[in-house]
Structure formats: structure tokens, C-alpha cells
Design an enzyme around this catalytic site. Structure first.
Site, mmCIF file in Angstrom:
data_model
loop_
_atom_site.group_PDB
_atom_site.id
_atom_site.type_symbol
_atom_site.label_atom_id
_atom_site.label_comp_id
_atom_site.label_asym_id
_atom_site.label_seq_id
_atom_site.Cartn_x
_atom_site.Cartn_y
_atom_site.Cartn_z
ATOM 1 N N CYS A 2 0.830 -1.201 0.000
ATOM 2 C CA CYS A 2 0.000 0.000 0.000
ATOM 3 C C CYS A 2 0.864 1.250 0.000
ATOM 4 O O CYS A 2 2.069 1.191 0.180
ATOM 5 C CB CYS A 2 -0.909 0.003 1.217
ATOM 6 S SG CYS A 2 -1.851 -1.530 1.421
ATOM 7 N N ARG A 27 0.791 1.881 -5.912
ATOM 8 C CA ARG A 27 1.013 0.900 -4.857
ATOM 9 C C ARG A 27 -0.292 0.281 -4.360
ATOM 10 O O ARG A 27 -0.267 -0.678 -3.584
ATOM 11 C CB ARG A 27 1.746 1.542 -3.682
ATOM 12 C CG ARG A 27 3.147 2.030 -4.007
ATOM 13 C CD ARG A 27 3.811 2.594 -2.774
ATOM 14 N NE ARG A 27 4.056 1.565 -1.790
ATOM 15 C CZ ARG A 27 5.177 0.869 -1.683
ATOM 16 N NH1 ARG A 27 6.163 1.090 -2.528
ATOM 17 N NH2 ARG A 27 5.328 -0.045 -0.750
ATOM 18 N N TRP A 75 -4.089 -1.482 -1.058
ATOM 19 C CA TRP A 75 -4.174 -2.707 -1.858
ATOM 20 C C TRP A 75 -4.526 -3.803 -0.860
ATOM 21 O O TRP A 75 -3.722 -4.164 -0.005
ATOM 22 C CB TRP A 75 -2.852 -3.000 -2.549
ATOM 23 C CG TRP A 75 -2.909 -4.109 -3.545
ATOM 24 C CD1 TRP A 75 -3.296 -4.036 -4.851
ATOM 25 C CD2 TRP A 75 -2.546 -5.483 -3.335
ATOM 26 N NE1 TRP A 75 -3.195 -5.264 -5.465
ATOM 27 C CE2 TRP A 75 -2.739 -6.170 -4.553
ATOM 28 C CE3 TRP A 75 -2.084 -6.195 -2.229
ATOM 29 C CZ2 TRP A 75 -2.494 -7.526 -4.700
ATOM 30 C CZ3 TRP A 75 -1.834 -7.560 -2.369
ATOM 31 C CH2 TRP A 75 -2.040 -8.206 -3.593
ATOM 32 N N ASN A 101 1.202 -0.493 6.459
ATOM 33 C CA ASN A 101 1.440 -1.425 5.358
ATOM 34 C C ASN A 101 2.179 -2.618 5.936
ATOM 35 O O ASN A 101 3.150 -2.451 6.668
ATOM 36 C CB ASN A 101 2.273 -0.752 4.266
ATOM 37 C CG ASN A 101 2.505 -1.666 3.071
ATOM 38 O OD1 ASN A 101 1.799 -2.655 2.890
ATOM 39 N ND2 ASN A 101 3.499 -1.347 2.260
ATOM 40 N N GLY A 102 1.730 -3.813 5.620
ATOM 41 C CA GLY A 102 2.375 -5.015 6.140
ATOM 42 C C GLY A 102 1.341 -6.031 6.596
ATOM 43 O O GLY A 102 0.148 -5.902 6.306
ATOM 44 N N GLU A 483 8.302 -13.560 -20.354
ATOM 45 C CA GLU A 483 8.046 -12.160 -20.027
ATOM 46 C C GLU A 483 6.985 -11.570 -20.948
ATOM 47 O O GLU A 483 6.113 -10.806 -20.495
ATOM 48 C CB GLU A 483 9.348 -11.361 -20.126
ATOM 49 C CG GLU A 483 9.191 -9.843 -20.058
ATOM 50 C CD GLU A 483 8.608 -9.344 -18.749
ATOM 51 O OE1 GLU A 483 8.260 -8.158 -18.679
ATOM 52 O OE2 GLU A 483 8.482 -10.146 -17.781
ATOM 53 N N LYS A 487 3.480 -9.932 -19.573
ATOM 54 C CA LYS A 487 3.036 -8.573 -19.876
ATOM 55 C C LYS A 487 1.627 -8.576 -20.466
ATOM 56 O O LYS A 487 0.789 -7.755 -20.114
ATOM 57 C CB LYS A 487 3.993 -7.910 -20.866
ATOM 58 C CG LYS A 487 5.251 -7.364 -20.258
ATOM 59 C CD LYS A 487 4.953 -6.189 -19.345
ATOM 60 C CE LYS A 487 6.114 -5.941 -18.398
ATOM 61 N NZ LYS A 487 6.233 -6.957 -17.334
ATOM 62 N N GLU A 490 -1.044 -9.607 -17.691
ATOM 63 C CA GLU A 490 -1.251 -8.745 -16.530
ATOM 64 C C GLU A 490 -1.925 -7.419 -16.862
ATOM 65 O O GLU A 490 -2.586 -6.843 -15.995
ATOM 66 C CB GLU A 490 0.063 -8.501 -15.783
ATOM 67 C CG GLU A 490 1.083 -7.643 -16.484
ATOM 68 C CD GLU A 490 2.350 -7.447 -15.655
ATOM 69 O OE1 GLU A 490 2.264 -7.504 -14.414
ATOM 70 O OE2 GLU A 490 3.424 -7.256 -16.242
ATOM 71 N N HIS A 506 5.059 -31.746 -25.896
ATOM 72 C CA HIS A 506 5.013 -32.506 -24.648
ATOM 73 C C HIS A 506 3.848 -32.063 -23.766
ATOM 74 O O HIS A 506 3.945 -32.095 -22.540
ATOM 75 C CB HIS A 506 6.335 -32.354 -23.890
ATOM 76 C CG HIS A 506 7.501 -32.933 -24.621
ATOM 77 N ND1 HIS A 506 7.735 -34.283 -24.717
ATOM 78 C CD2 HIS A 506 8.489 -32.328 -25.330
ATOM 79 C CE1 HIS A 506 8.821 -34.493 -25.435
ATOM 80 N NE2 HIS A 506 9.303 -33.322 -25.831
ATOM 81 N N LYS A 605 2.465 -2.297 -7.545
ATOM 82 C CA LYS A 605 3.819 -2.161 -8.058
ATOM 83 C C LYS A 605 4.840 -2.913 -7.215
ATOM 84 O O LYS A 605 5.667 -3.641 -7.736
ATOM 85 C CB LYS A 605 4.188 -0.674 -8.117
ATOM 86 C CG LYS A 605 5.573 -0.400 -8.719
ATOM 87 C CD LYS A 605 5.632 -0.811 -10.171
ATOM 88 C CE LYS A 605 6.958 -0.468 -10.809
ATOM 89 N NZ LYS A 605 7.072 -1.061 -12.155
#
Length: 610
Positions: A2, A27, A75, A101-102, A483, A487, A490, A506, A605
Site C-alpha cells: 500500500c 502501490r 491494496w 502497510n504489512g 516475459e 506482460k 497482466e 510434450h 507495483k
């Protein structure tokens, strides 16, 4: 995870808090709130569900005369997204307010104890525990700093905490453990925040709080204490970023702006590390001391996009040395990783505050390994924890989807691999010098990608209408496939997966249909023929194949339905411009799907909680 802001000074506190929260919204953007005092020393709390705009609308008819205050953008990690669960949280007597935050691991036990003492809780969050704990201790201590210190000593878990009391006007107290907090040093005003961009428009002078630190701040003074209450000397550092670096600069989204930043950010990653005079690579002395040791193995640990950079690093280092390189998700390594005193563990984290990566680094040190960090934030926790660190020098990155920090990570890993190569005979002096020269052409090659936007948009329109996309590659192009898939998924919410091209048969072939486009990352290296054969196998099953290929590769036209081109070069130097194509492809796909590009759902983020 957050965003936290605290302010004490002479400005309109309400406006300062809102402006700072806007710069922290990357955030978290589930809900937001502020708390400030008025002339009668009453604390006023205003909260809203949704983005900062919702909170700002609530404040349109409110203007308190306040000298200090705190704010938070959330968040959600504990408790649903509701106004009651939004921060700030307050004590029962509304005399104390906190933002946090935590994760408080022992919140259930603490809550039961506090409820027995008569405390009534208004939310389902673990964070509210702190407001009531501080209230309980304030009855005895009559001092906010002491009350915070006693309260956090009872907490198990992580916290970045900022508290204020109506009985101590102008005074705010901050504490941190396993979650970042930085102090912004102003003139007759001071700030505390979870990240530098929050207050960058007001000051560039920074104090980084260490693990366990507690800070007491008013408009003119800053006192920092260790966890056991001792005064601590602090160093004020000056960041080189301008506020414009953290703005959109006319672009519609931070992500697009940061993609276009890459010619400069790539050069910044090289700056001071390549010598034009003697064709050498140099790092800070302590880093070179670390790298000069004889290692039996190298282990790269990271999360998310940084993990894919680490996978690329494995290919790069092993291509020029005989050192075995392992790569682990930090969240796995911290519990299952094994090292010895002859190992080098390299931790890669854009923010320098990623909880799992920090825990992995601590585990490596417990096992006796040497440690090196690659990060973008000077003064972040990882720079103080590792034996040495290398900065990406990318400038602030606001978009949740990492772009320029990923290519900067690649650049530093490339430099490390070349540095290691000096002790081995895998490449000669001419090839070494050629690589150094070619690295300097990357900004120009990236700009050439920007000239192909219309072609990229054409492919993006097709992807925006599909439900699933495969990305394939071999060698260094396999991590890039991962990657590219990350991208796309997300920010556009299109299901995407990356695979080594030879692995489709496979299992993944079972998911291929005519409606599943396949993006093939190609380069005319030693696996080119194999990849072409893989494309043939895919085409036989009906999907469209979109190749990302060199601009001089004419053969690929026989096999691909659509082609996006990057400038031809040696394989290592082609990775970065090809990456930019993937970033733009994801961006425009998300744009055509009308997705919130800078604020993808459920993501933030910096992942500073476990």
C-alpha cells in the site's frame, strides 16, 4: 504494497496529502483515506472506496486548517474492499490515527486481548490492531513515540507504520520492519512515505529508515531511534530524479511513457560502467571485490518480471563462463534454497523492498554465501542488506507492469556476464570489445522499434479479440517468451503462456486451436532451424503464427503469417529491442480492450508483503 504518506509543515495539509497519494496510487487503488487535525485539535478522517478521485470528490466541500496529517492508498491484503476497512484507522477515543502497510501475524491474539479490555473494532483488518494498541499504551506513556515503540515490540510480522495523536499537534511518528519507509527532508516541513515519488515535487533530500527504526518528526526536526530507543545518526541523501521523471510527460499512460524512456534508461544502466578508453567494464570497488572471488556456483533469486530477467542472466553468464548458474523464485528459495561459502547469490528486485527477495537474501547470508543485489532504488532495504549492489539507474517507474526496469536488469546482467568472461576463455578480446561497442547502439535500435508502431498496432488488434496466446522461444528467447506472456496477461487480461519451443509437443499442443495465435521469438542463431521446424508443427494445427524476427531475415516470411521486425545484431544485443516490441504489443492490446493499463486489477507495483 500500500501507499503511505505523512506530512507536517506549513502548507495546506489536505492538498499535500492528496497530491502525494496520487503519486503513490500505483502501490494500491482499492480505497484511500486521510486524517488531519483542525484548529480545535480534533482529528478528522475521510475515506472512500475506489481510486484517489473518489476521495478527492468527498473532500471538495471540506477544508480543515491543519498543520499535519497522514494518508493511505490501499491494496487489500486482509479484509474486503470496504470503507470501514480503508485506512486511516482510529483508536476508540478518536485521539490516535494510524496508517499501516504489512501483515500482523498475531493479530487474532492481540485483538482478543484488546477486546477483553473494552476496545471495539470497526474493521476486519489486521492493521486496526495498531491504533488500539497505541491507545492502550498511550494511557500509561502519555507519549506517542514511546507508545508506538512499545506497540510494535508486541507485533509479529511486518509493518510500515505512521501514527498521529490529537494531543501532540504537528508531531507524527513512523516505524518500519520489513516494509519500506523514507523521510523527505524539507524546509520548515517534513514528509514520511512508502516511496520517494510521493513527495518528490517538494524535496529531493531523503533519509532512509532501517529495519526496526522509529522516527519522530515535526515541521522543523527529525529524530530517529533504534528499536531499543537509542538516538541514531542519519545521513541525508539527495536523489537526482526530477518530478518530471515521475510524470506522464504527455503520454496517456505511465507504461507507455516508461517504454519510451528506454533509450535513455538503457544508456543510464551503462553509464560509468563501460570505458571507451580501454574497452573495460568497471563496477564499484566493493562489488569488484565480491566478483573477484572464486565461486563454485551462482544463484539468481527474484520474483515476477525480475525472475525472467534472472533466467536470461543464467543463459548470459553460462554462455561466457564455466560457472553453473541456478535460478529460483525468491518465494521458494527462502525455504528450500541451499548454498555454501563458495556461492554467490544475486538478488534482483526493482524496488529493493520485495519481501520474498529480501527473505531469500537473508537465507543466503545465513548459509554463508556472498550476496549481490541489482535494484533501482538507492537506500532501499536490499542495498543495505546485501554485501554489494548495482543500481539500474532507470529513474522512477510508476506503471505496475515493469518495462524499463526489466531492460535495465538485462543490461546489468549482460555487463556482469561480460565481466565474468574476462576470467574465462569462452570469448576472445575482439568479441568482448564488439559487445561493448554494440551495447552503445541499443538506444538507436530501440528508437527504430518506435517507427514500427503501426505494424505493432495491427497485430495488437488481432490479439485483443482472442482468448489465449502462446509465446515460444529457444535459449535466451525462452525467458523473453515468458516475459511477453506475463506482460500480455497482466495488463490486457488475455490468457497467455510462454514455452520453450521444443516443449509444445510434450503437452501444450493439446490447447492449440485455430483461435490460438502463437508468437514466435526468432533469431538466426544455432537453434533457428529447430525453431522453424517448431513453427511448421504449429502451422499444421491451424493457428496464426506471428514472428518477431530480425529485419534482415527473409526466410521467416515463408513460415509466419505476420512479422514484427527488430534490427539485426548479435543475439544478445537483439534481446532489448525485441523486448520493446513485446511491451508495445501488450500495451496496445490492453488499450484496444479498454483495460486500466497502469492499474491492472489485483496487482500493485511493489510486493512488500508475503
Amino acid at each position: 504494497m500500500c501507499g503511505i504518506i505523512g506530512y507536517t509543515g506549513y502548507r495546506n495539509t489536505q492538498n499535500v496529502l492528496i497530491e502525494c497519494l496520487k503519486r503513490l496510487e500505483y502501490r494500491g487503488y482499492d480505497s484511500a483515506g486521510i486524517c488531519l487535525n483542525d484548529t480545535d485539535s480534533t482529528l478528522h478522517r475521510i475515506r472512500a472506496v475506489g481510486e484517489i478521485d473518489a476521495l478527492e470528490q468527498k473532500l471538495q466541500s471540506i477544508d480543515y486548517t491543519s498543520s499535519f496529517g497522514i494518508g493511505h492508498t490501499r491494496w487489500a491484503t486482509h479484509g474486503a474492499v470496504t470503507e470501514n476497512n480503508a485506512h486511516p484507522h482510529m483508536s476508540c477515543d478518536h485521539a490516535i490515527a494510524i496508517v499501516h502497510n504489512g501483515i500482523i501475524e498475531n493479530f487474532k491474539t492481540l485483538r482478543e486481548t484488546l477486546e477483553k479490555k473494552g476496545h471495539q473494532f470497526q474493521s476486519n483488518t489486521d492493521s486496526e490492531i495498531l491504533a488500539h494498541l497505541i491507545e492502550e499504551h498511550y494511557k500509561i506513556e502519555k507519549d506517542l513515540k514511546k507508545s508506538v515503540a512499545v506497540s510494535v515490540s508486541e507485533i509479529k510480522g511486518s509493518y510500515a507504520l505512521v501514527a498521529m495523536s490529537k494531543d501532540e499537534p504537528g508531531n507524527i511518528v513512523a516505524a518500519r520492519k520489513d516494509s519500506p519507509l523514507v523521510i523527505g527532508v524539507g524546509d520548515n516541513e517534513n514528509f514520511v512515505a512508502s516511496d520517494i515519488p510521493a513527495f518528490l515535487q517538494y524535496t529531493k533530500r531523503i533519509i532512509f529508515l532501517d529495519e526496526g527504526d522509529i522516527a519522530e518528526i515535526d515541521a522543523s526536526t527529525i529524530h530517529v531511534f533504534t528499536a531499543d530507543g537509542k538516538d541514531k545518526k542519519t545521513e541525508i541523501k539527495t536523489v537526482s530524479w526530477d518530478i518530471q521523471d515521475a510524470e506522464k510527460s504527455g503520454f496517456d499512460h505511465y507504461m507507455l511513457k516508461e517504454i519510451y524512456d528506454q533509450p535513455e534508461s538503457v544508456m543510464e544502466a551503462l553509464r560509468g560502467r563501460i570505458s571507451d578508453f580501454d574497452y573495460a567494464i568497471s563496477f564499484p570497488d566493493n562489488v569488484e571485490t565480491i566478483l573477484s572471488q572464486s565461486f563454485s556456483s551462482i544463484h539468481l533469486v527474484a520474483c515476477g518480471t525480475s525472475y525472467y530477467a534472472a533466467l536470461l542472466g543464467k543463459y548470459l553468464i553460462e554462455s561466457v563462463t564455466t560457472i553453473p548458474v541456478a535460478v529460483s523464485y525468491a518465494s521458494e528459495y527462502r525455504f528450500f534454497g541451499k548454498n555454501n561459502t563458495h556461492s554467490l547469490v544475486i538478488a534482483i528486485t526493482q524496488s529493493g523492498e520485495t519481501a520474498d527477495t529480501l527473505a531469500a537474501l537473508k537465507e543466503a547470508q545465513r548459509n554463508g554465501a556472498s550476496t549481490l543485489a541489482i535494484t533501482n532504488i538507492i537506500g532501499s532495504t536490499v542495498t543495505r542488506l546485501a554485501d554489494g549492489y548495482l543500481l539500474m539507474q532507470s529513474g522512477p517507474e510508476i506503471g505496475v507492469a515493469a518495462t524499463k526496469t526489466f531492460t535495465s536488469q538485462i543490461m546489468i546482467l549482460f555487463l556482469l556476464s561480460l565481466y565474468f568472461s574476462l576470467g574465462y576463455d569462452e570469448i576472445g578480446a575482439d568479441e568482448f570489445h564488439h559487445h561493448l561497442q554494440q551495447l552503445k547502439t541499443l538506444p538507436r535500435n530501440i528508437r527504430r522499434i518506435f517507427d514500427t508502431i503501426d505494424d505493432i498496432k495491427q497485430v495488437a488488434k488481432i490479439l485483443s479479440k482472442t482468448r489465449s496466446v502462446f509465446f515460444i522461444g529457444r535459449g535466451v528467447w525462452y525467458p523473453l517468451a515468458l516475459e511477453g506472456a506475463l506482460k500480455l496477461k497482466e495488463i490486457s487480461y488475455v490468457h497467455a503462456e510462454g514455452f520453450p519451443a521444443g516443449e509444445l509437443k510434450h503437452g501444450p499442443f493439446a490447447l492449440l486451436t485455430k483461435e490460438t495465435p502463437v508468437i514466435a521469438l526468432t533469431h538466426r542463431g544455432k537453434t533457428y532451424g529447430k525453431l522453424i521446424a517448431n513453427i511448421g508443427e504449429i502451422k499444421a494445427r491451424g493457428p496464426m503464427v506471428i514472428a518477431i524476427a530480425e529485419d534482415t531475415d527473409e526466410d521467416i516470411e515463408k513460415y509466419a503469417d505476420m512479422i514484427l521486425r527488430y534490427p539485426s545484431d548479435t543475439e544478445m544485443e537483439c534481446i532489448v529491442p525485441a523486448t520493446v516490441i513485446l511491451q508495445l504489443l501488450s500495451y496496445y492490446t490492453a488499450l484496444y480492450r479498454d483495460c486500466p493499463i497502469d492499474k491492472p486489477r489485483n496487482l500493485a507495483k511493489s510486493v512488500t508483503v508475503e
